[in-house]
Design a protein around this motif. Structure first.
Motif, PDB file in Angstrom:
ATOM      1  N   GLN A  27       0.845  -1.193   0.000  1.00  0.00           N
ATOM      2  CA  GLN A  27       0.000   0.000   0.000  1.00  0.00           C
ATOM      3  C   GLN A  27       0.885   1.249   0.000  1.00  0.00           C
ATOM      4  OE1 GLN A  27      -2.849   0.004   3.166  1.00  0.00           O
ATOM      5  NE2 GLN A  27      -3.786   1.933   2.568  1.00  0.00           N
ATOM      6  N   ILE A  28       1.304   1.654  -1.184  1.00  0.00           N
ATOM      7  CA  ILE A  28       2.137   2.832  -1.335  1.00  0.00           C
ATOM      8  C   ILE A  28       1.568   3.694  -2.452  1.00  0.00           C
ATOM      9  CG2 ILE A  28       4.247   1.736  -0.488  1.00  0.00           C
ATOM     10  CD1 ILE A  28       5.055   1.287  -3.372  1.00  0.00           C
ATOM     11  N   ALA A  29       2.032   4.925  -2.501  1.00  0.00           N
ATOM     12  CA  ALA A  29       1.556   5.856  -3.537  1.00  0.00           C
ATOM     13  C   ALA A  29       2.134   5.465  -4.891  1.00  0.00           C
ATOM     14  CB  ALA A  29       1.957   7.288  -3.175  1.00  0.00           C
ATOM     15  N   ARG A  30       1.269   5.309  -5.871  1.00  0.00           N
ATOM     16  CA  ARG A  30       1.681   5.029  -7.232  1.00  0.00           C
ATOM     17  C   ARG A  30       0.896   5.923  -8.182  1.00  0.00           C
ATOM     18  NH1 ARG A  30       6.473   2.624  -6.937  1.00  0.00           N
ATOM     19  NH2 ARG A  30       6.445   0.395  -6.439  1.00  0.00           N
ATOM     20  N   SER A  31       1.538   6.354  -9.246  1.00  0.00           N
ATOM     21  CA  SER A  31       0.881   7.193 -10.247  1.00  0.00           C
ATOM     22  C   SER A  31       1.027   6.546 -11.610  1.00  0.00           C
ATOM     23  CB  SER A  31       1.484   8.603 -10.257  1.00  0.00           C
ATOM     24  OG  SER A  31       0.933   9.370 -11.299  1.00  0.00           O
ATOM     25  N   ARG A  32      -0.085   6.021 -12.146  1.00  0.00           N
ATOM     26  CA  ARG A  32      -0.056   5.445 -13.492  1.00  0.00           C
ATOM     27  C   ARG A  32       0.184   6.525 -14.537  1.00  0.00           C
ATOM     28  NH1 ARG A  32      -5.582   2.110 -13.399  1.00  0.00           N
ATOM     29  NH2 ARG A  32      -6.177   4.010 -12.283  1.00  0.00           N
ATOM     30  N   GLU A  33      -0.277   7.741 -14.229  1.00  0.00           N
ATOM     31  CA  GLU A  33      -0.107   8.833 -15.192  1.00  0.00           C
ATOM     32  C   GLU A  33       1.363   9.182 -15.387  1.00  0.00           C
ATOM     33  OE1 GLU A  33      -2.809   9.245 -16.539  1.00  0.00           O
ATOM     34  OE2 GLU A  33      -4.045   8.338 -14.980  1.00  0.00           O
ATOM     35  N   LEU A  34       2.142   9.083 -14.311  1.00  0.00           N
ATOM     36  CA  LEU A  34       3.565   9.369 -14.419  1.00  0.00           C
ATOM     37  C   LEU A  34       4.253   8.350 -15.323  1.00  0.00           C
ATOM     38  CD1 LEU A  34       6.027  11.011 -13.553  1.00  0.00           C
ATOM     39  CD2 LEU A  34       6.214   9.552 -11.530  1.00  0.00           C
ATOM     40  N   GLY A  35       3.921   7.061 -15.130  1.00  0.00           N
ATOM     41  CA  GLY A  35       4.494   6.031 -15.984  1.00  0.00           C
ATOM     42  C   GLY A  35       4.077   6.192 -17.431  1.00  0.00           C
ATOM     43  N   ILE A 208      -0.377  16.861 -11.848  1.00  0.00           N
ATOM     44  CA  ILE A 208      -1.513  16.942 -10.927  1.00  0.00           C
ATOM     45  C   ILE A 208      -1.702  15.630 -10.181  1.00  0.00           C
ATOM     46  CG2 ILE A 208      -4.012  17.287 -10.780  1.00  0.00           C
ATOM     47  CD1 ILE A 208      -3.802  19.063 -13.261  1.00  0.00           C
ATOM     48  N   ASP A 209      -1.488  14.514 -10.889  1.00  0.00           N
ATOM     49  CA  ASP A 209      -1.780  13.209 -10.300  1.00  0.00           C
ATOM     50  C   ASP A 209      -0.776  12.806  -9.233  1.00  0.00           C
ATOM     51  OD1 ASP A 209      -3.459  10.734 -10.471  1.00  0.00           O
ATOM     52  OD2 ASP A 209      -1.521   9.842 -10.944  1.00  0.00           O
ATOM     53  N   VAL A 210       0.509  13.125  -9.401  1.00  0.00           N
ATOM     54  CA  VAL A 210       1.527  12.699  -8.437  1.00  0.00           C
ATOM     55  C   VAL A 210       1.255  13.245  -7.037  1.00  0.00           C
ATOM     56  CG1 VAL A 210       3.969  12.901  -7.820  1.00  0.00           C
ATOM     57  CG2 VAL A 210       3.319  12.236 -10.133  1.00  0.00           C
ATOM     58  N   PRO A 211       1.103  14.580  -6.859  1.00  0.00           N
ATOM     59  CA  PRO A 211       0.789  15.055  -5.503  1.00  0.00           C
ATOM     60  C   PRO A 211      -0.564  14.563  -5.001  1.00  0.00           C
ATOM     61  CG  PRO A 211       0.670  16.858  -7.095  1.00  0.00           C
ATOM     62  CD  PRO A 211       1.282  15.706  -7.790  1.00  0.00           C
ATOM     63  N   PHE A 212      -1.522  14.360  -5.935  1.00  0.00           N
ATOM     64  CA  PHE A 212      -2.833  13.844  -5.518  1.00  0.00           C
ATOM     65  C   PHE A 212      -2.704  12.430  -4.960  1.00  0.00           C
ATOM     66  CE2 PHE A 212      -6.673  11.389  -6.560  1.00  0.00           C
ATOM     67  CZ  PHE A 212      -7.607  12.098  -5.814  1.00  0.00           C
ATOM     68  N   GLN A 213      -1.905  11.576  -5.614  1.00  0.00           N
ATOM     69  CA  GLN A 213      -1.721  10.209  -5.129  1.00  0.00           C
ATOM     70  C   GLN A 213      -0.988  10.199  -3.790  1.00  0.00           C
ATOM     71  OE1 GLN A 213      -3.113   7.579  -6.316  1.00  0.00           O
ATOM     72  NE2 GLN A 213      -3.931   8.535  -8.180  1.00  0.00           N
ATOM     73  N   ARG A 214      -0.018  11.080  -3.627  1.00  0.00           N
ATOM     74  CA  ARG A 214       0.665  11.192  -2.335  1.00  0.00           C
ATOM     75  C   ARG A 214      -0.325  11.571  -1.233  1.00  0.00           C
ATOM     76  NH1 ARG A 214       6.203  11.518  -2.051  1.00  0.00           N
ATOM     77  NH2 ARG A 214       7.361  11.634  -4.027  1.00  0.00           N
ATOM     78  N   PHE A 215      -1.160  12.550  -1.529  1.00  0.00           N
ATOM     79  CA  PHE A 215      -2.134  12.999  -0.541  1.00  0.00           C
ATOM     80  C   PHE A 215      -3.136  11.889  -0.223  1.00  0.00           C
ATOM     81  CE2 PHE A 215      -6.425  14.724   0.150  1.00  0.00           C
ATOM     82  CZ  PHE A 215      -6.225  15.386   1.346  1.00  0.00           C
ATOM     83  N   GLU A 216      -3.616  11.199  -1.256  1.00  0.00           N
ATOM     84  CA  GLU A 216      -4.596  10.136  -1.039  1.00  0.00           C
ATOM     85  C   GLU A 216      -4.002   9.000  -0.207  1.00  0.00           C
ATOM     86  OE1 GLU A 216      -7.998   9.263  -2.090  1.00  0.00           O
ATOM     87  OE2 GLU A 216      -7.927  11.430  -1.856  1.00  0.00           O
ATOM     88  N   ASN A 217      -2.765   8.627  -0.510  1.00  0.00           N
ATOM     89  CA  ASN A 217      -2.138   7.552   0.256  1.00  0.00           C
ATOM     90  C   ASN A 217      -1.905   7.964   1.703  1.00  0.00           C
ATOM     91  OD1 ASN A 217      -0.752   4.849   0.142  1.00  0.00           O
ATOM     92  ND2 ASN A 217       0.959   6.089   0.831  1.00  0.00           N
ATOM     93  N   SER A 218      -1.453   9.208   1.900  1.00  0.00           N
ATOM     94  CA  SER A 218      -1.248   9.711   3.259  1.00  0.00           C
ATOM     95  C   SER A 218      -2.560   9.769   4.032  1.00  0.00           C
ATOM     96  CB  SER A 218      -0.601  11.099   3.212  1.00  0.00           C
ATOM     97  OG  SER A 218      -0.492  11.642   4.511  1.00  0.00           O
ATOM     98  N   LYS A 219      -3.627  10.187   3.340  1.00  0.00           N
ATOM     99  CA  LYS A 219      -4.935  10.262   3.981  1.00  0.00           C
ATOM    100  C   LYS A 219      -5.445   8.873   4.351  1.00  0.00           C
ATOM    101  CE  LYS A 219      -9.642  11.985   3.102  1.00  0.00           C
ATOM    102  NZ  LYS A 219     -10.509  12.636   2.097  1.00  0.00           N
ATOM    103  N   LYS A 220      -5.199   7.905   3.475  1.00  0.00           N
ATOM    104  CA  LYS A 220      -5.665   6.541   3.713  1.00  0.00           C
ATOM    105  C   LYS A 220      -4.951   5.914   4.907  1.00  0.00           C
ATOM    106  CE  LYS A 220      -6.152   4.305  -0.032  1.00  0.00           C
ATOM    107  NZ  LYS A 220      -5.833   3.547  -1.268  1.00  0.00           N
ATOM    108  N   LEU A 221      -3.686   6.314   5.133  1.00  0.00           N
ATOM    109  CA  LEU A 221      -2.898   5.717   6.209  1.00  0.00           C
ATOM    110  C   LEU A 221      -3.012   6.457   7.532  1.00  0.00           C
ATOM    111  CD1 LEU A 221       0.393   4.848   4.284  1.00  0.00           C
ATOM    112  CD2 LEU A 221      -1.513   3.345   4.843  1.00  0.00           C
ATOM    113  N   ARG A 222      -3.785   7.538   7.558  1.00  0.00           N
ATOM    114  CA  ARG A 222      -3.950   8.261   8.821  1.00  0.00           C
ATOM    115  C   ARG A 222      -4.544   7.360   9.887  1.00  0.00           C
ATOM    116  NH1 ARG A 222      -6.344  14.081   6.748  1.00  0.00           N
ATOM    117  NH2 ARG A 222      -4.376  14.896   5.898  1.00  0.00           N
TER     118      ARG A 222
END
Length: 389
Positions: A27-35, A208-222
């Motif tokens: 369960q880590i932040a991943r961005s398909r858009e970046l790839g 846009i997607d990279v910081p969004f995925q970081r935020f979503e993963n951080s929020k999910k792990l709170r």
């Protein structure tokens, strides 16, 4: 604010232990858009760099493939060798482009979240086969967000493609006026630059997607405050367990301390509240060592063991308090108390040589205490403070 099953708000940032556990579970932040962006841009740049060479070689393959003798068609060995030559003429450029795409894909996968090898994400789970949960995921808020992202990506790429087509309209129209060979080259050039232009639209999406995925993963792990407390208890131990461990450690240390009292040369007492047992190795080069000390009940136990083992007891309130508050078990006495302790030990050794009795007379003890030189900074009272003088 997100809530867990108990209804508590997840207001606390994930602890290092929680992050490590989530990483082990994949369960880590991943961005398909970046790839996707790196693949498209790498592909476009590769074609821009090697496209002319590749097109030239493909032209040679096509030219050679359609210009041969009629008899060669019926010669299987010739056709196989011709196929090998055709593949060999283009394979190096194709492999180079594929390797670059592979590297770009790997970088795109690990640039956000790093390397991770975990089998847990692909472990079969019955919950994933539940149709009701599948429907809930399909019509969840996350699914709506993904749908919005897909529409936004399509719209952005469509707008970028329209702008590119409009910008290159004159180039496209001029193709009909050119001969076949230059028209093909020109068309390939237009396609490559158009692909690069449309790929650049994905850069905006990835940004846009990279910081969004970081935020979503951080929020999910709170975590909730209760989860943080429970994790601390699990990692550090429950308070009652830690208290029991400390108690056992104290008892073990105390038993070792009591076992060393019979080897002491003298036990200096307060006489009621404090007791310290000192041992001096005459053949050694160090100072006298505190082998046991205690207050109240422990002090009484030290005196009791000393009496049973005929260790001399010396009543010296000031010196007992000074040693008790300035040292720990197995510590050498402070340098400022060397003289006072030396006087006590000399007194005890003289008593041993003069008489078989282990208990000095009270008058002798009082005379000794009057001669002891206790520094002002070691003149502790019963509470461990040094009164102002």
């Amino acid at each position: 604010m997100a809530e867990d099953e108990s209804g508590q708000e997840k207001t606390e940032e994930a602890t290092p232990k929680r992050l490590e556990k989530a990483r082990d579970e994949g369960q880590i932040a991943r961005s398909r858009e970046l790839g996707t962006t790196l693949l498209l841009m790498t592909g476009g740049v590769s074609l821009l760099m090697f496209g002319a060479t590749l097109a030239e070689r493909f032209q040679g393959v096509m030219r050679n493939s359609f210009s041969f003798d009629r008899d060669a068609v019926f010669d299987s060995s010739y056709m196989i060798s011709h196929l090998g030559r055709s593949l060999g003429s283009v394979i190096d450029v194709v492999v180079l482009i594929l390797v670059l795409l592979m590297i770009a894909g790997a970088i795109g996968s690990v640039s956000l979240g790093g390397w991770l090898f975990s089998s847990k994400p692909i472990t079969p789970k019955l919950s994933r086969m539940n149709p009701l949960e599948g429907l809930q995921r399909m019509f969840s808020a996350k699914a709506l967000v993904e749908l919005f992202k897909a529409i936004a990506k399509f719209s952005l790429v469509a707008v970028m493609a329209s702008m590119i087509l409009w910008y290159m309209r004159s180039e496209l129209l001029s193709l009909s006026q050119e001969a076949l060979a230059p028209a093909i080259t020109h068309a390939v050039w237009i396609l490559v630059w158009s692909a690069l232009g449309m790929s650049s639209a994905t850069i905006i999406i990835a940004a846009i997607d990279v910081p969004f995925q970081r935020f979503e993963n951080s929020k999910k792990l709170r975590m909730t405050r209760q989860q943080v407390k429970d994790e601390y208890k699990d990692s550090e131990g429950k308070p009652e367990v830690k208290s029991k461990i400390r108690q056992l450690q104290r008892e073990l240390a105390q038993s070792r301390m009591m076992a060393s009292i019979p080897e002491a040369d003298v036990v200096i007492t307060n006489p009621e509240h404090f007791s310290v047992a000192l041992k001096y190795d005459i053949s050694g080069s160090g100072a006298p060592v505190v082998v046991a000390k205690g207050a109240d009940e422990v002090a009484m136990k030290i005196r009791e063991i000393a009496n049973l083992n005929e260790v001399p007891l010396l009543r010296s309130p000031q010196l007992a308090r000074a040693v008790f508050f300035s040292t720990e078990i197995n510590d050498e006495i402070p340098a400022s108390l060397y003289l006072a302790v030396a006087q006590v030990l000399a007194f005890i050794f003289q008593m041993r040589q003069a008489s078989s009795s282990k208990r000095p007379a009270d008058a002798q003890v009082r005379a000794l205490n009057r001669k002891l030189d206790i520094p002002d900074d070691m003149a502790f009272d019963a509470s461990g403070d040094v009164p102002d003088r």
